[in-house]
Design a protein around this motif. Structure first.
Motif, PDB file in Angstrom:
ATOM      1  N   ASN A 171      78.063 -17.475 -28.406  1.00  0.00           N
ATOM      2  CA  ASN A 171      76.775 -18.027 -28.765  1.00  0.00           C
ATOM      3  C   ASN A 171      75.914 -17.754 -27.599  1.00  0.00           C
ATOM      4  O   ASN A 171      74.639 -17.412 -27.680  1.00  0.00           O
ATOM      5  CB  ASN A 171      76.674 -19.550 -29.309  1.00  0.00           C
ATOM      6  N   ALA A 172      75.990 -18.277 -26.322  1.00  0.00           N
ATOM      7  CA  ALA A 172      75.340 -18.236 -24.964  1.00  0.00           C
ATOM      8  C   ALA A 172      75.013 -16.618 -24.909  1.00  0.00           C
ATOM      9  O   ALA A 172      73.773 -16.503 -24.601  1.00  0.00           O
ATOM     10  CB  ALA A 172      76.172 -18.857 -23.725  1.00  0.00           C
ATOM     11  N   ILE A 173      75.885 -15.899 -25.020  1.00  0.00           N
ATOM     12  CA  ILE A 173      75.284 -14.421 -25.182  1.00  0.00           C
ATOM     13  C   ILE A 173      74.484 -13.942 -25.976  1.00  0.00           C
ATOM     14  O   ILE A 173      73.518 -13.222 -25.628  1.00  0.00           O
ATOM     15  CB  ILE A 173      76.921 -13.462 -25.052  1.00  0.00           C
ATOM     16  N   LYS A 174      74.666 -14.385 -27.012  1.00  0.00           N
ATOM     17  CA  LYS A 174      73.606 -13.788 -28.068  1.00  0.00           C
ATOM     18  C   LYS A 174      72.405 -14.460 -27.913  1.00  0.00           C
ATOM     19  O   LYS A 174      71.239 -13.729 -28.161  1.00  0.00           O
ATOM     20  CB  LYS A 174      74.304 -14.579 -29.488  1.00  0.00           C
ATOM     21  N   GLU A 175      72.237 -15.542 -27.255  1.00  0.00           N
ATOM     22  CA  GLU A 175      70.857 -16.360 -26.946  1.00  0.00           C
ATOM     23  C   GLU A 175      70.480 -15.844 -25.580  1.00  0.00           C
ATOM     24  O   GLU A 175      69.313 -16.465 -25.356  1.00  0.00           O
ATOM     25  CB  GLU A 175      71.006 -17.683 -27.047  1.00  0.00           C
ATOM     26  N   TRP A 176      70.987 -15.076 -25.001  1.00  0.00           N
ATOM     27  CA  TRP A 176      70.880 -14.555 -23.624  1.00  0.00           C
ATOM     28  C   TRP A 176      69.256 -14.013 -23.443  1.00  0.00           C
ATOM     29  O   TRP A 176      69.162 -12.867 -24.314  1.00  0.00           O
ATOM     30  CB  TRP A 176      71.823 -13.690 -22.840  1.00  0.00           C
ATOM     31  N   GLY A 181      65.977 -14.520 -17.256  1.00  0.00           N
ATOM     32  CA  GLY A 181      65.316 -15.639 -16.678  1.00  0.00           C
ATOM     33  C   GLY A 181      65.291 -16.910 -17.646  1.00  0.00           C
ATOM     34  O   GLY A 181      64.786 -18.056 -17.085  1.00  0.00           O
ATOM     35  N   LYS A 182      65.820 -17.025 -18.544  1.00  0.00           N
ATOM     36  CA  LYS A 182      65.910 -18.131 -19.501  1.00  0.00           C
ATOM     37  C   LYS A 182      67.386 -18.794 -19.093  1.00  0.00           C
ATOM     38  O   LYS A 182      68.539 -18.391 -18.770  1.00  0.00           O
ATOM     39  CB  LYS A 182      66.209 -17.720 -20.900  1.00  0.00           C
ATOM     40  N   PRO A 183      67.236 -20.109 -18.947  1.00  0.00           N
ATOM     41  CA  PRO A 183      68.501 -20.825 -18.451  1.00  0.00           C
ATOM     42  C   PRO A 183      69.577 -20.772 -19.474  1.00  0.00           C
ATOM     43  O   PRO A 183      69.299 -20.752 -20.676  1.00  0.00           O
ATOM     44  CB  PRO A 183      68.235 -22.423 -18.262  1.00  0.00           C
ATOM     45  N   ILE A 184      70.893 -20.613 -19.054  1.00  0.00           N
ATOM     46  CA  ILE A 184      71.979 -20.535 -19.955  1.00  0.00           C
ATOM     47  C   ILE A 184      72.488 -21.843 -20.334  1.00  0.00           C
ATOM     48  O   ILE A 184      72.815 -22.803 -19.381  1.00  0.00           O
ATOM     49  CB  ILE A 184      73.200 -19.892 -19.251  1.00  0.00           C
ATOM     50  N   ASP A 209      73.894 -14.866 -13.467  1.00  0.00           N
ATOM     51  CA  ASP A 209      73.644 -13.996 -12.554  1.00  0.00           C
ATOM     52  C   ASP A 209      73.405 -12.642 -12.722  1.00  0.00           C
ATOM     53  O   ASP A 209      72.814 -11.911 -12.307  1.00  0.00           O
ATOM     54  CB  ASP A 209      74.865 -13.652 -11.403  1.00  0.00           C
ATOM     55  N   ILE A 210      73.452 -12.275 -14.368  1.00  0.00           N
ATOM     56  CA  ILE A 210      73.068 -11.154 -14.697  1.00  0.00           C
ATOM     57  C   ILE A 210      71.560 -10.745 -14.745  1.00  0.00           C
ATOM     58  O   ILE A 210      70.981 -11.727 -14.986  1.00  0.00           O
ATOM     59  CB  ILE A 210      73.670 -10.698 -16.153  1.00  0.00           C
ATOM     60  N   SER A 211      71.269  -9.493 -14.645  1.00  0.00           N
ATOM     61  CA  SER A 211      69.727  -9.052 -14.721  1.00  0.00           C
ATOM     62  C   SER A 211      69.489  -8.566 -15.859  1.00  0.00           C
ATOM     63  O   SER A 211      68.187  -8.006 -16.284  1.00  0.00           O
ATOM     64  CB  SER A 211      69.380  -8.771 -13.286  1.00  0.00           C
ATOM     65  N   GLY A 212      70.239  -7.557 -16.620  1.00  0.00           N
ATOM     66  CA  GLY A 212      69.932  -6.656 -17.634  1.00  0.00           C
ATOM     67  C   GLY A 212      71.058  -6.673 -18.636  1.00  0.00           C
ATOM     68  O   GLY A 212      71.959  -7.273 -18.849  1.00  0.00           O
ATOM     69  N   GLU A 213      70.397  -5.855 -19.609  1.00  0.00           N
ATOM     70  CA  GLU A 213      71.291  -5.678 -21.039  1.00  0.00           C
ATOM     71  C   GLU A 213      72.795  -4.968 -20.652  1.00  0.00           C
ATOM     72  O   GLU A 213      73.705  -5.445 -21.374  1.00  0.00           O
ATOM     73  CB  GLU A 213      70.409  -4.780 -21.881  1.00  0.00           C
TER      74      GLU A 213
END
Length: 187
Positions: free
Chosen positions: A172-177, A180-183, A120-124
């Protein structure tokens, strides 16, 4: 000394990975605490002696064994999984990890909640908040895991290792976030 180590290792069958680094793990016994600088230094020293580019004999697989051992022992998650495997607990099997996690359904709900937050996040700035929280979860989990290993509470260590795997996968998912890209969160 290292050439003797290779001969001893290959002639006596399989040894535990700790025995491949006799300077770092003097007694060759599995242990939780690892001096990572010392391990890296010994790993590099051994590779300088056994790397296929240096060694042209038939013992080329020592380099790959050292790579596997270093990769396993240098990370808390894989080190814990390995130590547990030496005690007959194989968490590499998904069924076994699921059995362990079925004892703590709240953890799975917490992981799914954080995963949802990440989606749900939209920014850094939002990402940084989740990242900091997860780093603290990783640190806390590793501290509890250290205590479980030191007290040889293998059941607690197994549960905490599965928990650490969840938080590591989230890391790892956080690093690749990317926006708009699916998690993709692996378990």
């Amino acid at each position: 000394m290292y050439r003797f180590l290779v001969r001893k290792y290959s002639s006596e069958g399989s040894k535990n990975l700790f025995q491949l680094f006799p300077k770092t793990f003097v007694h060759g016994k599995p242990q939780w605490e690892v001096d990572l600088k010392k391990l890296r230094k010994e790993y590099r020293q051994l590779q300088s002696e056994y790397h296929p580019d240096v060694l042209t004999s038939t013992i080329n697989d020592m380099s790959s064994q050292l790579n596997k051992a270093y990769k396993t022992l240098s990370k808390p998650l894989t080190r814990s999984q390995y130590i547990l495997s030496l005690h007959g607990i194989d968490l590499s099997q998904d069924g076994e990890a699921q059995k362990v996690m079925s004892k703590d359904p709240q953890l799975l709900m917490q992981v799914l909640d954080v995963h949802e937050q990440l989606e749900d996040i939209s920014g850094e700035s939002d990402l940084k908040v989740i990242e900091q929280s997860n780093k603290q979860r990783l640190k806390d989990c590793e501290e509890r895991l250290k205590k479980a290993h030191e007290s040889q509470d293998w059941e607690a260590a197994a549960t905490l290792t599965v928990e650490l795997r969840y938080w590591s996968n989230l890391d790892n998912a956080i690093k690749e976030w990317e926006p708009g890209k699916p998690i993709l969160l692996t378990h």
